[in-house]
Design an enzyme around this catalytic site. Structure first.
Site, PDB file in Angstrom:
ATOM      1  N   ARG A  88     -88.179  25.114   8.175  1.00 36.15           N
ATOM      2  CA  ARG A  88     -86.590  24.519   7.025  1.00 36.15           C
ATOM      3  C   ARG A  88     -86.143  25.431   6.612  1.00 36.15           C
ATOM      4  O   ARG A  88     -85.559  25.130   5.792  1.00 36.15           O
ATOM      5  CB  ARG A  88     -87.851  23.309   6.339  1.00 36.15           C
ATOM      6  CG  ARG A  88     -87.423  22.250   7.185  1.00 36.15           C
ATOM      7  CD  ARG A  88     -88.132  21.112   6.185  1.00 36.15           C
ATOM      8  NE  ARG A  88     -87.199  19.772   6.409  1.00 36.15           N
ATOM      9  CZ  ARG A  88     -87.972  18.392   6.717  1.00 36.15           C
ATOM     10  NH1 ARG A  88     -89.520  18.883   7.567  1.00 36.15           N
ATOM     11  NH2 ARG A  88     -87.349  17.270   6.088  1.00 36.15           N
ATOM     12  N   ARG A 123     -84.924   3.044   9.330  1.00 32.95           N
ATOM     13  CA  ARG A 123     -86.481   3.726   9.962  1.00 32.95           C
ATOM     14  C   ARG A 123     -87.610   3.153   9.022  1.00 32.95           C
ATOM     15  O   ARG A 123     -87.557   2.606   7.638  1.00 32.95           O
ATOM     16  CB  ARG A 123     -86.407   4.826   9.749  1.00 32.95           C
ATOM     17  CG  ARG A 123     -87.451   5.604   9.911  1.00 32.95           C
ATOM     18  CD  ARG A 123     -87.444   6.940  10.005  1.00 32.95           C
ATOM     19  NE  ARG A 123     -87.306   8.064   8.850  1.00 32.95           N
ATOM     20  CZ  ARG A 123     -87.019   9.692   9.284  1.00 32.95           C
ATOM     21  NH1 ARG A 123     -87.346   9.871  10.252  1.00 32.95           N
ATOM     22  NH2 ARG A 123     -86.921   9.605   7.931  1.00 32.95           N
ATOM     23  N   ARG A 167     -80.873  14.750   1.396  1.00 34.10           N
ATOM     24  CA  ARG A 167     -81.309  15.340   2.212  1.00 34.10           C
ATOM     25  C   ARG A 167     -80.375  16.139   3.577  1.00 34.10           C
ATOM     26  O   ARG A 167     -81.335  17.390   4.070  1.00 34.10           O
ATOM     27  CB  ARG A 167     -82.498  14.103   2.923  1.00 34.10           C
ATOM     28  CG  ARG A 167     -83.197  14.069   2.164  1.00 34.10           C
ATOM     29  CD  ARG A 167     -84.395  12.977   3.383  1.00 34.10           C
ATOM     30  NE  ARG A 167     -84.954  13.220   3.377  1.00 34.10           N
ATOM     31  CZ  ARG A 167     -85.431  12.478   4.738  1.00 34.10           C
ATOM     32  NH1 ARG A 167     -84.699  10.621   4.589  1.00 34.10           N
ATOM     33  NH2 ARG A 167     -85.603  12.696   5.760  1.00 34.10           N
TER      34      ARG A 167
HETATM   35  P1  AMP Z   1     -90.029  14.807   6.888  1.00 25.17           P
HETATM   36  O1  AMP Z   1     -90.447  14.081   7.177  1.00 25.17           O
HETATM   37  O2  AMP Z   1     -90.318  16.122   7.883  1.00 25.17           O
HETATM   38  O3  AMP Z   1     -88.611  14.689   6.678  1.00 25.17           O
HETATM   39  O4  AMP Z   1     -90.114  15.142   5.362  1.00 25.17           O
HETATM   40  C1  AMP Z   1     -90.171  14.519   4.594  1.00 25.17           C
HETATM   41  C2  AMP Z   1     -90.219  15.946   2.991  1.00 25.17           C
HETATM   42  O5  AMP Z   1     -91.362  16.728   3.187  1.00 25.17           O
HETATM   43  C3  AMP Z   1     -89.228  16.616   3.098  1.00 25.17           C
HETATM   44  O6  AMP Z   1     -87.331  15.587   2.704  1.00 25.17           O
HETATM   45  C4  AMP Z   1     -89.191  17.373   1.601  1.00 25.17           C
HETATM   46  O7  AMP Z   1     -89.079  17.365   0.981  1.00 25.17           O
HETATM   47  C5  AMP Z   1     -90.497  17.340   2.700  1.00 25.17           C
HETATM   48  N1  AMP Z   1     -90.873  18.715   3.416  1.00 25.17           N
HETATM   49  C6  AMP Z   1     -91.416  18.303   5.310  1.00 25.17           C
HETATM   50  N2  AMP Z   1     -91.947  19.639   5.378  1.00 25.17           N
HETATM   51  C7  AMP Z   1     -90.831  20.919   4.779  1.00 25.17           C
HETATM   52  C8  AMP Z   1     -90.872  21.832   4.531  1.00 25.17           C
HETATM   53  N3  AMP Z   1     -91.043  23.000   5.961  1.00 25.17           N
HETATM   54  N4  AMP Z   1     -90.507  22.961   4.255  1.00 25.17           N
HETATM   55  C9  AMP Z   1     -90.158  22.009   2.399  1.00 25.17           C
HETATM   56  N5  AMP Z   1     -90.646  20.880   2.298  1.00 25.17           N
HETATM   57  C10 AMP Z   1     -90.871  20.263   3.710  1.00 25.17           C
END
Ligand code: AMP
Length: 210
Positions: A88, A123, A167
């Site tokens: 990310r 969602r 986000r």
């Molecule tokens: P997601 O379900 O992929 O939207 O992830 C939820 C939250 O987890 C994100 O908003 C970040 O706070 C954290 N997160 C997930 N993957 C990463 C990553 N590769 N780097 C940093 N934070 C992450």
């Protein structure tokens, strides 16, 4: 085959990951799901990650890189994997390269921000196994109950409208530069997210085969 799914939060990466997982029989690695499990279990990583996640910020690179490294070393990843939500940031992508992980393709699922804002409000995620649903596009068979494990489905804290705006901002600032990073490596393919999920899935599978 080692794949990365790139896209804004709510673009449908998780759903496309499931489709690819079924087609290619390789596991999906979602750092978001792993972090949510760590928060739920109250592990050291989880405690460190929780505040950033609730605020719609990214968790620090060293934590996620550590989690990812351990996960892809597991046996089920030896024939390939799908990364959903990692990398990310550019430093995370550089860390993957430094680990010697060969990425075959990076599939960007593109959906406009306004559409994402509408989508995320519907969602729901399972408290038990982390499966993702949508009240209009992918409802559970029984309202509020996960089809896969029978636990309750809830609105993610970071799907609240104000957090979604943060986000998306984080995505554009920190994650979108990865398009350039992988485009320069000749690995980026972009799929336009369609209204019909099955249409997006067809395009995704075509992008991977092509
Ligand atoms: P997601 O379900 O992929 O939207 O992830 C939820 C939250 O987890 C994100 O908003 C970040 O706070 C954290 N997160 C997930 N993957 C990463 C990553 N590769 N780097 C940093 N934070 C992450």
């Amino acid at each position: 085959m080692n794949l990365i799914l790139l896209g804004a939060p709510g673009a449908g990466k998780g759903t496309q990951a499931e489709v690819i997982c079924d087609a290619l029989k390789i596991p999906t690695i979602s750092t978001g799901n792993m972090l949510r499990a760590a928060v739920k279990d109250g592990t050291e990583y989880g405690l460190k990650a929780k505040a950033a996640m609730d605020a719609g910020d990214l968790v620090s690179d060293d934590i996620v890189i550590g989690i990812l490294k351990d996960r892809i070393a597991q046996d089920d990843c030896k024939n390939g994997f799908i990364l959903d939500g990692f990398p990310r940031t550019v430093p995370q992508a550089e860390a993957l390269d430094a680990m010697g992980v060969q990425i075959d393709k990076v599939v960007e699922i593109y959906v406009a921000d306004e559409t994402i804002q509408k989508r995320l409000s519907g969602r729901r995620v399972c408290e038990g196994c982390g499966n993702s649903y949508h009240i209009d596009f992918k409802p559970t068979k029984v309202e509020g109950i996960c089809d896969a494990c029978g636990a309750k489905t809830v609105i993610r804290k970071d799907d609240e409208p104000a957090t979604v705006i943060d986000r998306l901002k984080t995505y554009h600032e920190k994650t979108a530069p990865l398009k350039d990073y992988y485009s320069k490596q000749g690995k980026l393919v972009t799929v336009e997210g369609q209204e019909e999920v099955s249409e997006t899935s067809k395009l995704t599978l075509k992008a991977i085969e092509g």
